[in-house]
Design a protein around this motif. Sequence first.
Motif, PDB file in Angstrom:
ATOM      1  N   SER A 177      13.802 -58.944 -10.519  1.00 55.67           N
ATOM      2  CA  SER A 177      13.348 -58.302  -9.283  1.00 55.67           C
ATOM      3  C   SER A 177      14.243 -57.124  -8.926  1.00 55.67           C
ATOM      4  N   PRO A 178      13.653 -55.973  -8.644  1.00 55.37           N
ATOM      5  CA  PRO A 178      14.465 -54.814  -8.245  1.00 55.37           C
ATOM      6  C   PRO A 178      15.157 -55.058  -6.903  1.00 55.37           C
ATOM      7  N   THR A 179      16.305 -54.460  -6.743  1.00 56.57           N
ATOM      8  CA  THR A 179      17.027 -54.521  -5.475  1.00 56.57           C
ATOM      9  C   THR A 179      17.015 -53.176  -4.760  1.00 56.57           C
ATOM     10  N   ILE A 180      16.479 -52.164  -5.424  1.00 55.17           N
ATOM     11  CA  ILE A 180      16.354 -50.840  -4.824  1.00 55.17           C
ATOM     12  C   ILE A 180      15.103 -50.191  -5.406  1.00 55.17           C
ATOM     13  N   LEU A 181      14.438 -49.395  -4.589  1.00 53.29           N
ATOM     14  CA  LEU A 181      13.246 -48.689  -5.034  1.00 53.29           C
ATOM     15  C   LEU A 181      13.323 -47.255  -4.535  1.00 53.29           C
ATOM     16  N   VAL A 182      13.207 -46.320  -5.444  1.00 47.21           N
ATOM     17  CA  VAL A 182      13.168 -44.899  -5.091  1.00 47.21           C
ATOM     18  C   VAL A 182      11.781 -44.391  -5.466  1.00 47.21           C
ATOM     19  N   ASN A 183      10.961 -44.141  -4.473  1.00 46.68           N
ATOM     20  CA  ASN A 183       9.634 -43.586  -4.717  1.00 46.68           C
ATOM     21  C   ASN A 183       9.780 -42.076  -4.813  1.00 46.68           C
ATOM     22  N   ASN A 184       9.743 -41.573  -6.025  1.00 47.29           N
ATOM     23  CA  ASN A 184       9.992 -40.154  -6.243  1.00 47.29           C
ATOM     24  C   ASN A 184       8.878 -39.578  -7.102  1.00 47.29           C
ATOM     25  N   VAL A 185       7.738 -39.373  -6.482  1.00 50.84           N
ATOM     26  CA  VAL A 185       6.596 -38.780  -7.166  1.00 50.84           C
ATOM     27  C   VAL A 185       5.884 -37.890  -6.167  1.00 50.84           C
ATOM     28  N   GLY A 186       5.305 -36.838  -6.644  1.00 54.44           N
ATOM     29  CA  GLY A 186       4.548 -35.986  -5.737  1.00 54.44           C
ATOM     30  C   GLY A 186       4.073 -34.733  -6.421  1.00 54.44           C
TER      31      GLY A 186
ATOM     32  N   LEU B 208      -1.908 -39.577  -5.545  1.00 53.47           N
ATOM     33  CA  LEU B 208      -0.608 -39.366  -6.172  1.00 53.47           C
ATOM     34  C   LEU B 208       0.528 -39.539  -5.178  1.00 53.47           C
ATOM     35  N   ASN B 209       0.449 -38.853  -4.050  1.00 50.12           N
ATOM     36  CA  ASN B 209       1.572 -38.798  -3.114  1.00 50.12           C
ATOM     37  C   ASN B 209       1.712 -40.027  -2.224  1.00 50.12           C
ATOM     38  N   LEU B 210       0.623 -40.637  -1.824  1.00 47.42           N
ATOM     39  CA  LEU B 210       0.693 -41.791  -0.921  1.00 47.42           C
ATOM     40  C   LEU B 210       0.351 -43.106  -1.612  1.00 47.42           C
ATOM     41  N   GLY B 211      -0.677 -43.087  -2.423  1.00 45.24           N
ATOM     42  CA  GLY B 211      -1.127 -44.318  -3.061  1.00 45.24           C
ATOM     43  C   GLY B 211      -0.072 -44.948  -3.941  1.00 45.24           C
ATOM     44  N   ALA B 212       0.565 -44.150  -4.754  1.00 43.66           N
ATOM     45  CA  ALA B 212       1.583 -44.682  -5.662  1.00 43.66           C
ATOM     46  C   ALA B 212       2.757 -45.278  -4.892  1.00 43.66           C
ATOM     47  N   MET B 213       3.234 -44.565  -3.889  1.00 45.23           N
ATOM     48  CA  MET B 213       4.355 -45.065  -3.087  1.00 45.23           C
ATOM     49  C   MET B 213       3.995 -46.393  -2.429  1.00 45.23           C
ATOM     50  N   PHE B 214       2.792 -46.469  -1.865  1.00 45.14           N
ATOM     51  CA  PHE B 214       2.347 -47.686  -1.210  1.00 45.14           C
ATOM     52  C   PHE B 214       2.280 -48.849  -2.203  1.00 45.14           C
ATOM     53  N   ARG B 215       1.676 -48.628  -3.355  1.00 42.85           N
ATOM     54  CA  ARG B 215       1.486 -49.715  -4.316  1.00 42.85           C
ATOM     55  C   ARG B 215       2.804 -50.229  -4.907  1.00 42.85           C
ATOM     56  N   PHE B 216       3.721 -49.324  -5.241  1.00 39.69           N
ATOM     57  CA  PHE B 216       5.031 -49.783  -5.728  1.00 39.69           C
ATOM     58  C   PHE B 216       5.781 -50.520  -4.616  1.00 39.69           C
ATOM     59  N   SER B 217       5.746 -49.996  -3.411  1.00 39.74           N
ATOM     60  CA  SER B 217       6.438 -50.649  -2.288  1.00 39.74           C
ATOM     61  C   SER B 217       5.840 -52.015  -1.996  1.00 39.74           C
ATOM     62  N   ARG B 218       4.520 -52.087  -1.951  1.00 40.09           N
ATOM     63  CA  ARG B 218       3.856 -53.368  -1.670  1.00 40.09           C
ATOM     64  C   ARG B 218       4.265 -54.421  -2.701  1.00 40.09           C
ATOM     65  N   ARG B 219       4.443 -54.002  -3.931  1.00 40.37           N
ATOM     66  CA  ARG B 219       4.793 -54.945  -4.997  1.00 40.37           C
ATOM     67  C   ARG B 219       6.259 -55.364  -4.928  1.00 40.37           C
ATOM     68  N   PHE B 220       7.178 -54.417  -4.706  1.00 46.14           N
ATOM     69  CA  PHE B 220       8.606 -54.715  -4.842  1.00 46.14           C
ATOM     70  C   PHE B 220       9.326 -55.057  -3.541  1.00 46.14           C
ATOM     71  N   VAL B 221       8.913 -54.513  -2.421  1.00 50.62           N
ATOM     72  CA  VAL B 221       9.655 -54.703  -1.170  1.00 50.62           C
ATOM     73  C   VAL B 221       9.752 -56.180  -0.756  1.00 50.62           C
ATOM     74  N   PRO B 222       8.706 -56.990  -0.901  1.00 46.28           N
ATOM     75  CA  PRO B 222       8.860 -58.393  -0.494  1.00 46.28           C
ATOM     76  C   PRO B 222      10.039 -59.095  -1.177  1.00 46.28           C
ATOM     77  N   GLY B 223      10.315 -58.770  -2.419  1.00 46.94           N
ATOM     78  CA  GLY B 223      11.451 -59.372  -3.127  1.00 46.94           C
ATOM     79  C   GLY B 223      12.795 -58.832  -2.697  1.00 46.94           C
ATOM     80  N   MET B 224      12.791 -57.762  -1.901  1.00 43.03           N
ATOM     81  CA  MET B 224      14.031 -57.158  -1.421  1.00 43.03           C
ATOM     82  C   MET B 224      14.422 -57.671  -0.034  1.00 43.03           C
ATOM     83  N   LYS B 225      13.554 -58.451   0.577  1.00 45.57           N
ATOM     84  CA  LYS B 225      13.847 -58.938   1.941  1.00 45.57           C
ATOM     85  C   LYS B 225      14.836 -60.079   1.904  1.00 45.57           C
TER      86      LYS B 225
END
Length: 85
Positions: free
Chosen positions: A35-44, A68-85
């Motif tokens: 599980s990732p402990t950090i996420l950098v959404n860097n696409v656009g 590209l700019n919003l969908g990708a950030m949302f989908r990666f965050s939705r997947r990884f952020v719960p494991g970072m809480k």
Amino acid sequence: TAPRPGQRIQAWICDVTKPSAIAATCDAIEAALGSPTILVNNVGGSGSVSASEIERVTDDLWESTVALNLGAMFRFSRRFVPGMK
């Protein structure tokens, strides 16, 4: 720069406009690293037309830019952020 001793660097190729590709990439990341402990959404991007030429932006280009700019950030965050809480 080159990795320092003990560092692991890996890269994944992903078409971030496709939800199924994001899901597969997330699976691969978790399989390789846990599980990732950090996420950098860097696409656009703004597509093939400059933002200063808004009158030339078609609906299709607009939708692909939003994906590209919003969908990708949302989908990666939705997947990884719960494991970072």
